[in-house]
Design an enzyme around this catalytic site. Structure first.
Site, short mmCIF file in Angstrom:
data_model
loop_
_atom_site.label_atom_id
_atom_site.label_comp_id
_atom_site.label_asym_id
_atom_site.label_seq_id
_atom_site.Cartn_x
_atom_site.Cartn_y
_atom_site.Cartn_z
N LYS A 1 0.86 -1.20 0.00
CA LYS A 1 0.00 0.00 0.00
C LYS A 1 0.88 1.23 0.00
O LYS A 1 1.70 1.44 0.89
CB LYS A 1 -0.91 0.05 1.22
N GLU B 1 9.56 0.77 11.38
CA GLU B 1 10.52 1.86 11.51
C GLU B 1 9.71 3.15 11.59
O GLU B 1 8.94 3.46 10.68
CB GLU B 1 11.50 1.89 10.33
N CYS C 1 13.04 10.91 8.45
CA CYS C 1 13.08 10.39 9.81
C CYS C 1 14.48 10.47 10.40
O CYS C 1 14.65 10.36 11.62
CB CYS C 1 12.56 8.95 9.86
N GLU D 1 8.74 15.07 17.31
CA GLU D 1 9.28 15.20 15.96
C GLU D 1 8.52 16.29 15.19
O GLU D 1 7.32 16.18 14.98
CB GLU D 1 9.17 13.86 15.23
#
Length: 487
Positions: free
Chosen positions: A175, A254, A288, A388
């Site tokens: 996906k 992750e 990231c 973040e």
């Protein structure tokens, strides 16, 4: 008029059973529609998994060199379309054309790398204790791999999940993110052509677009899916991990991070600002591994802040395909999130040394543009020093000695990438030994990684199960069988 892309299921392009599509828009100019893609359903997802399951035995029995040929033929076609892929990536995700070209090149090389590894990845031989016996292991595919990929590296991340899965004999259902799916759908066009040339069974590769609820959840929950690989937010990743492990599937996640770079007194300040600026503002901070926490020796704070502000001032903001120094955020929601974080930083007492808002000018009116931002004056527990931001943001704190620097660097829940800029090798080695991050960079930006070495985080950045990339990327998609062969 923009092209409409269908899902790729069981060796053919298919429209969703919903009959609905959605638009993918250019974040540099939201009046431009890059493509229309399928707004798929649970039925579409289940059909893709069933196609993958039906093809799995035949693909597992296909010799490794033949699987490698498929990946190699895919890479060749991607290479031929490199410029087109880079422009598509820049147009839908927001990377500059140079950054997009680099990511496309990485994806091409990932397919080439695993094409070669497919030929020599099988198992190991051991010396048995008894005479008249062979003792060895073989690696067998897990089965059907469900891959859920993000928008921020929309060609590289699907490539580094899909290529090792296919090389080791798994079939895949992937996906794609709805924010930037087009570039990988073009890769699937390359795979479709390569499959015909290499004699690949239908159903080995299946790729869909749609929401996480409608498409991602059915893939994760389907009983025929044996392994799940997810890259994305911590909130979603933790949920996926729980669901997959409850169903006894193999899973890797992750997730996000809050990556520090330590700048010691021995560092060259101008070079340190270049390293930090590249890590913080490159790819618009939408990585990231991007640098967000900057820890500077108190004796050089003023000099370093001035140097980083100079670097930020020199970052040219513009439309991605025009190849400026920095492109836009991928979407309005991502832009608003970054701006909200900056407002929170101000409310918590931060001094904005540079940036903090949107650039002015008519050329920016229809895009999701934000300035590179440098702030000082916050403690480690401030919101923007813990959560973040995922934008071009650098929060600066000071330390008095290396002990304090390492303590501050580790003072987050995450643990993906950390860096140190120093001319003292002892400081560098201590940092490597004591930092709780999965990737450690010495005198380099926290961003930028090799494709043939393990990639992954620690603590809240990862499930800490298996690493991605390199040989460990193949290990994740296989299970070991040990054979005692007496004669």
């Amino acid at each position: 008029m923009a092209d409409t892309y269908e899902n790729y299921v069981d060796g053919e392009w298919r429209a969703s059973e919903t009959g609905s599509t959605f638009e993918v828009r250019n974040p540099s100019d939201t009046t431009q529609v890059v493509a229309e893609v399928q707004d798929s359903s649970e039925a579409d997802a289940n059909g893709a998994v069933e196609a993958a399951a039906a093809a799995q035995d035949e693909w597992a029995d296909t010799p490794g060199p033949a699987r490698g040929k498929f990946l190699r033929e895919t890479a060749k076609r991607m290479d031929q379309r490199r410029d087109e892929l880079a422009e598509t990536l820049a147009s839908e995700e927001g990377k500059t054309l140079s950054e997009a070209s680099g990511e496309v090149g990485r994806a091409v090389n990932i397919f080439y790398y695993y094409a070669e590894r497919a030929m020599d990845y099988a198992g190991e031989s051991y010396n048995p204790s008894a005479q008249g016996q062979n003792l060895y292991t073989v690696r067998e595919p897990m089965g059907v791999a469900g891959l859920i990929t993000p928008w921020n590296y929309p060609i590289a991340i699907p490539a580094w999940k899909m290529a090792p899965a296919l090389a080791t004999g798994n079939t895949v259902v992937c996906k794609l993110s709805g924010d930037a799916p087009t570039v990988y759908l073009k890769v699937v066009e390359c795979m479709d052509e390569a499959a015909e040339a290499a004699g690949v069974p239908d159903g080995v590769v299946n790729v869909l677009t749609g929401s996480g609820e409608a498409v991602g959840q059915p893939i994760i929950q389907h009983e025929a899916v044996d392994a799940v690989s997810f890259t994305g937010s911590r909130q979603v990743g933790d949920m996926i991990y729980e669901q997959a492990t409850d169903a006894h599937k193999r899973v890797q996640t992750e997730l996000g991070s809050k990556n520090p770079t330590v700048v010691t007194e021995s560092a060259d300040v101008k070079e340190a600002a270049r390293i930090v600026g590249g890590g913080a503002f490159g790819v618009t901070g939408q990585a990231c591994t991007a640098t967000e926490r900057v820890l500077v020796d108190e004796s050089i704070e003023e000099e370093f802040v001035d140097a980083l502000v100079d670097y930020a001032e020199g970052v040219e903001i513009g439309h991605s395909v025009e190849d400026p120094g920095m492109g836009p955020k991928v979407s309005e929601s991502e832009l608003e999130t970054t701006l909200d974080y900056i407002e929170t930083a101000k409310e918590e007492g931060a001094t904005v040394e540079y940036g903090g808002g949107q650039p002015e000018g008519s050329e920016y009116e229809d895009g999701h543009f934000v300035e590179p931002t440098v702030v000082t004056g916050l403690d480690s527990d401030a919101t923007v020093m813990q959560e973040e931001v995922f934008g071009p943001f650098a929060g600066i704190m000071t330390f008095s000695d290396l002990d304090e620097a390492i303590e501050l660097a580790n003072d987050v829940e995450y643990g993906l990438a950390a860096g140190i800029v120093t001319n003292d090798h002892s400081e560098a080695n201590r940092f490597v030994d004591e930092i709780d991050f999965g990737i450690v960079k010495v005198n380099e930006a926290t961003t930028g990684l090799e494709l043939h070495v393990p990639f992954g985080g620690m603590n809240a950045s990862s499930s800490e199960t298996y690493r991605e990339q390199g040989e460990e990327g193949m290990d994740y998609f296989t299970i070991i069988k040990t054979v005692y062969d007496s004669y």
